[in-house]
Write an enzyme that holds these catalytic residues in place. Structure first.
Site, short mmCIF file in Angstrom:
data_model
loop_
_atom_site.label_atom_id
_atom_site.label_comp_id
_atom_site.label_asym_id
_atom_site.label_seq_id
_atom_site.Cartn_x
_atom_site.Cartn_y
_atom_site.Cartn_z
N TYR A 222 51.68 45.00 29.77
CA TYR A 222 50.74 45.32 30.87
C TYR A 222 49.87 46.48 30.35
CZ TYR A 222 49.09 46.26 35.69
OH TYR A 222 48.58 46.28 36.69
N LYS B 125 46.25 52.03 35.85
CA LYS B 125 46.95 52.22 37.25
C LYS B 125 47.51 53.58 37.52
CE LYS B 125 46.51 47.93 39.03
NZ LYS B 125 45.44 47.59 40.16
P1 NAD Z 1 42.75 38.18 41.86
O1 NAD Z 1 42.31 37.59 40.56
O2 NAD Z 1 42.62 37.12 42.97
O3 NAD Z 1 41.78 39.27 42.02
C1 NAD Z 1 41.25 40.11 41.08
C2 NAD Z 1 39.71 40.52 41.65
O4 NAD Z 1 39.22 41.53 40.67
C3 NAD Z 1 38.82 39.14 41.64
O5 NAD Z 1 38.26 38.84 43.03
C4 NAD Z 1 37.68 39.82 40.61
O6 NAD Z 1 36.59 39.17 40.96
C5 NAD Z 1 37.74 41.21 40.80
N1 NAD Z 1 36.90 41.87 39.77
C6 NAD Z 1 37.44 41.91 38.47
N2 NAD Z 1 36.41 42.79 37.77
C7 NAD Z 1 35.48 43.17 38.73
C8 NAD Z 1 34.28 43.71 38.67
N3 NAD Z 1 33.78 44.16 37.41
N4 NAD Z 1 33.42 43.91 39.64
C9 NAD Z 1 34.05 43.53 41.05
N5 NAD Z 1 35.16 42.68 40.91
C10 NAD Z 1 36.02 42.62 40.07
O7 NAD Z 1 43.96 38.87 41.51
P2 NAD Z 1 45.17 39.83 42.57
O8 NAD Z 1 46.32 39.73 41.81
O9 NAD Z 1 44.94 39.49 43.94
O10 NAD Z 1 44.48 41.25 42.13
C11 NAD Z 1 44.11 42.21 43.25
C12 NAD Z 1 44.60 43.69 42.89
O11 NAD Z 1 46.04 43.46 43.04
C13 NAD Z 1 44.28 44.13 41.64
O12 NAD Z 1 44.21 45.65 41.46
C14 NAD Z 1 45.69 43.86 40.83
O13 NAD Z 1 45.91 44.81 39.91
C15 NAD Z 1 46.81 44.23 41.99
N6 NAD Z 1 48.00 43.79 41.85
C16 NAD Z 1 48.43 42.53 41.44
C17 NAD Z 1 49.66 42.08 41.20
C18 NAD Z 1 49.96 40.58 41.16
O14 NAD Z 1 51.20 40.27 40.39
N7 NAD Z 1 49.00 39.76 41.27
C19 NAD Z 1 50.87 43.15 41.45
C20 NAD Z 1 50.44 44.14 41.96
C21 NAD Z 1 48.85 44.70 42.18
O1 0WE Z 2 47.14 44.05 37.85
C1 0WE Z 2 47.75 42.95 37.45
C2 0WE Z 2 46.89 42.13 36.54
C3 0WE Z 2 45.22 42.54 36.50
C4 0WE Z 2 44.64 41.88 35.14
C5 0WE Z 2 44.88 40.59 34.86
C6 0WE Z 2 44.00 39.79 33.87
C7 0WE Z 2 44.25 38.60 33.48
C8 0WE Z 2 42.96 37.82 33.04
C9 0WE Z 2 43.52 42.55 34.54
N1 0WE Z 2 42.75 42.03 33.76
C10 0WE Z 2 43.01 40.86 33.37
N2 0WE Z 2 42.10 40.42 32.37
C11 0WE Z 2 42.03 39.12 32.06
O2 0WE Z 2 41.37 38.50 31.32
N3 0WE Z 2 48.98 42.54 37.78
C12 0WE Z 2 49.85 43.65 38.34
C13 0WE Z 2 49.69 41.22 37.30
C14 0WE Z 2 50.31 41.52 36.07
O3 0WE Z 2 49.50 41.31 34.86
C15 0WE Z 2 50.30 41.37 33.92
C16 0WE Z 2 51.66 41.70 34.19
C17 0WE Z 2 51.60 41.57 35.89
C18 0WE Z 2 52.62 41.81 36.80
C19 0WE Z 2 49.95 41.55 32.45
C20 0WE Z 2 51.14 41.87 31.63
C21 0WE Z 2 52.60 41.88 32.04
C22 0WE Z 2 52.78 42.02 33.28
#
Ligand code: NAD
Ligand code: 0WE
Length: 263
Positions: A157, A164
């Protein structure tokens, strides 16, 4: 009547039906909110317009949060249709893929670190700044999405964890800054969920399996569960809650040792 009836809420971060932002939009719509959306780039435009339509909205704006101009234009676009804003949901994050694969000290770069912080943390206060006028005097709410990697180190991560941590501090400083106007600021720290952002991550499947096994509820959470918590935090039901990081993770963050396989 839904508990978000008549609330006007802007959601950033819909990229697919699996996006956490999509789960949030569905819950908020169910509770009667009027919604507006943004898309990051032209590639996502038509898709987001289609989703918005399903949730009864024709307010869809471009917004790449690395561009101040697009943030400004977003808020002036909103003010053409709405007299104010009751909520903003910040559901986006980014770090270069190379930062999220390997030993933290080895893979972290100045440019990757800075970009992760800019997109994943700075953008939240940038939106509050640009939206301040629309938000004041309405007992509004700002909400963002975090992850346990802000508080604990975990494999891969990396720089996202620091971003974060910055985002969670941002929640507390923004809550202090905007509280006197009546605006609340909170985060949901969600458990891992398979979304587009997760699909680029090596061994995400393994992490989901581990996480489910070690969690009090013995399963992973869904975007619907995060959506319901988000709808609550953005509503007047949560009028006493600000500066808070609420875990929606099945209890994972509260345990140590997890499941030893003994019961
Ligand atoms: P997702 O890929 O569906 O959403 C990520 C979004 O970020 C996309 O809509 C993308 O267009 C947007 N984005 C990235 N760079 C951008 C920029 N420069 N300008 C505008 N938008 C931008 O993935 P998700 O998992 O739904 O992620 C949403 C949030 O939830 C993130 O903050 C992520 O860190 C957080 N989150 C995700 C998880 C997980 O496991 N999926 C867990 C906890 C928190
Ligand atoms: O916040 C996230 C992921 C956010 C994210 C994901 C990507 C993948 C593609 C940010 N940047 C990028 N850039 C890319 O090019 N999560 C909480 C999901 C997540 O991501 C991980 C996790 C978990 C959970 C990455 C490594 C280890 C655990």
């Amino acid at each position: 009547m839904g508990f978000l009836t008549d609330k006007k809420i802007l959601i950033l971060g819909v990229a697919s039906r699996l996006s956490i932002a999509s789960g949030i939009a569905a819950s908020m719509r169910r509770e009667g909110a009027e919604l507006a959306f943004t898309y990051q780039n032209e590639k996502l435009k038509d898709r987001v317009i289609g989703f918005a339509e399903q949730w009864g909205s024709d307010l869809v704006y471009p917004c790449d949060v690395t561009d101040d101009r697009q943030i400004e234009d977003l808020m002036s676009g909103i003010s053409d249709s709405w007299d104010g804003l009751d909520g903003i949901v910040h559901c986006l994050a980014f770090a270069p893929g190379s930062e999220l694969d390997g030993n933290y000290v080895d893979v972290t770069t100045r440019s990757g670190f800075l970009l992760a912080h800019e997109i994943s943390s700075y953008s939240f206060v940038a939106l509050a700044k640009a939206g301040k006028e629309l938000l004041t005097g309405r007992q509004g709410s700002l909400l963002t999405l975090s992850y346990l990697g802000a508080m604990r180190s975990l494999p891969n991560y990396n720089a996202m964890g620091l971003a974060k941590a910055s985002l969670e501090a941002n929640v507390r400083y923004m809550a202090a800054s905007l509280g006197p106007d009546g605006t609340r600021v909170n985060a949901i720290s969600a458990g891992p969920i398979r979304t587009l952002a997760a699909s680029g991550i090596k061994s995400f499947r393994k992490m989901l399996d581990y996480n489910a096994k070690q969690t009090p509820l013995r399963r992973n959470v869904t975007i619907e569960e995060v959506g319901n918590a988000a709808a609550f935090l953005s509503s007047d039901l949560a009028s006493g809650i600000s500066g808070e990081i609420m875990y929606v993770d099945g209890g994972f963050n509260t345990t140590a040792m997890g499941d030893l396989g003994t019961g």
